[in-house]
Design a protein around this motif. Structure first.
Motif, PDB file in Angstrom:
ATOM      1  N   ILE A  86      25.457 121.746  67.660  1.00 33.71           N
ATOM      2  CA  ILE A  86      25.852 120.206  69.318  1.00 33.71           C
ATOM      3  C   ILE A  86      26.448 119.235  68.557  1.00 33.71           C
ATOM      4  N   TRP A  87      26.287 118.773  67.095  1.00 32.64           N
ATOM      5  CA  TRP A  87      26.334 117.348  67.097  1.00 32.64           C
ATOM      6  C   TRP A  87      27.858 117.458  66.051  1.00 32.64           C
ATOM      7  N   GLU A  94      21.070 124.815  75.158  1.00 36.83           N
ATOM      8  CA  GLU A  94      19.976 124.250  74.758  1.00 36.83           C
ATOM      9  C   GLU A  94      19.460 125.519  74.343  1.00 36.83           C
ATOM     10  N   ASN A 134      21.711 124.672  67.784  1.00 35.55           N
ATOM     11  CA  ASN A 134      20.713 124.091  67.395  1.00 35.55           C
ATOM     12  C   ASN A 134      21.815 122.646  67.514  1.00 35.55           C
ATOM     13  N   GLN A 135      20.959 121.307  66.872  1.00 37.45           N
ATOM     14  CA  GLN A 135      21.887 120.090  67.252  1.00 37.45           C
ATOM     15  C   GLN A 135      22.557 119.880  66.079  1.00 37.45           C
ATOM     16  N   GLU A 136      22.271 120.341  64.816  1.00 35.59           N
ATOM     17  CA  GLU A 136      23.418 120.612  64.225  1.00 35.59           C
ATOM     18  C   GLU A 136      24.930 120.749  64.594  1.00 35.59           C
ATOM     19  N   LEU A 192      25.381 114.120  74.597  1.00 37.22           N
ATOM     20  CA  LEU A 192      23.919 115.493  73.983  1.00 37.22           C
ATOM     21  C   LEU A 192      23.162 116.081  75.706  1.00 37.22           C
ATOM     22  N   ARG A 233      23.174 120.708  75.790  1.00 31.58           N
ATOM     23  CA  ARG A 233      22.005 120.661  76.156  1.00 31.58           C
ATOM     24  C   ARG A 233      20.901 121.123  77.368  1.00 31.58           C
ATOM     25  N   TRP A 283      15.577 115.323  68.474  1.00 31.34           N
ATOM     26  CA  TRP A 283      17.156 115.678  68.300  1.00 31.34           C
ATOM     27  C   TRP A 283      17.544 114.095  68.205  1.00 31.34           C
ATOM     28  N   ARG A 284      18.695 113.508  66.875  1.00 33.17           N
ATOM     29  CA  ARG A 284      19.119 112.516  67.006  1.00 33.17           C
ATOM     30  C   ARG A 284      19.855 111.376  68.085  1.00 33.17           C
ATOM     31  N   ASN A 288      25.302 110.654  66.587  1.00 30.16           N
ATOM     32  CA  ASN A 288      26.572 111.799  65.934  1.00 30.16           C
ATOM     33  C   ASN A 288      25.841 111.473  64.772  1.00 30.16           C
ATOM     34  N   GLN A 312      24.372 110.010  74.043  1.00 29.07           N
ATOM     35  CA  GLN A 312      23.379 110.359  74.945  1.00 29.07           C
ATOM     36  C   GLN A 312      24.017 111.181  75.966  1.00 29.07           C
TER      37      GLN A 312
END
Length: 163
Positions: A148-149, A140, A144-146, A121, A125, A48-49, A52, A118
């Motif tokens: 969410i960002w 979550e 996916n994180q793509e 995220l 999640r 996870w990044r 963003n 943070q």
């Protein structure tokens, strides 16, 4: 007679409270998280990044905002409001970064933005609950994180106070 009136008033209050709770639940609509198609965005990998990655201008910001807009409408708008304008059920996400926008020092502003990333995220999640009541479901596993960002990139276009 007075006892009957009190009983009727209590029954009416209970019925009204039940109706209001039912109306609120129906107004929420289907709260099952919906998957988001992110095939147009670059894969961000398994880790996870921390910030963003779609905040910076092109090549991916425009695509991320478009996907984030759709993802927000599918998963977030029923509680956080259309165009992120809350009707009071959940926080107004246009105000998410307000504390950062007023900071003059660039390092402090960057640290504030990173902290907000943070918080966002973690919240998306893992969701939010209090005293056993779920106020926001965890996304979550569905998003996916793509995705969410991308939602965060969209929300940054909706800020109440520009950075």
């Amino acid at each position: 007679m007075r006892r009957q009136s009190l009983q009727m008033a209590a029954w009416a209050a209970a019925a009204l409270a039940g109706w209001a709770a039912c109306a609120l639940a129906v107004a929420h609509g289907d709260v099952t998280p919906q998957a988001v198609d992110t095939h147009e965005l670059p894969s961000l990998g398994e880790s996870w990044r921390e910030q963003n990655p779609f905040r910076e201008p092109e090549p991916n910001q425009g695509v991320a905002v478009r996907i984030g807009t759709s993802a927000f409408n599918q998963n977030c708008a029923r509680c956080h409001g259309l165009e992120a304008i809350s009707g009071g059920i959940a926080p107004d996400l246009r105000r998410l970064d307000n504390d950062c926008s007023v900071l003059k020092d660039a390092a402090k502003k960057a640290a504030c933005v990173a902290e907000n990333d943070q918080y966002f995220l973690t919240t998306v999640r893992h969701g939010r609950s209090r005293n056993g009541a779920v106020y926001m479901p965890p996304f979550e596993g569905t998003l996916n994180q793509e995705a969410i960002w991308a939602i965060k990139a969209y929300l940054e276009t909706r800020r109440e106070k520009p950075m």
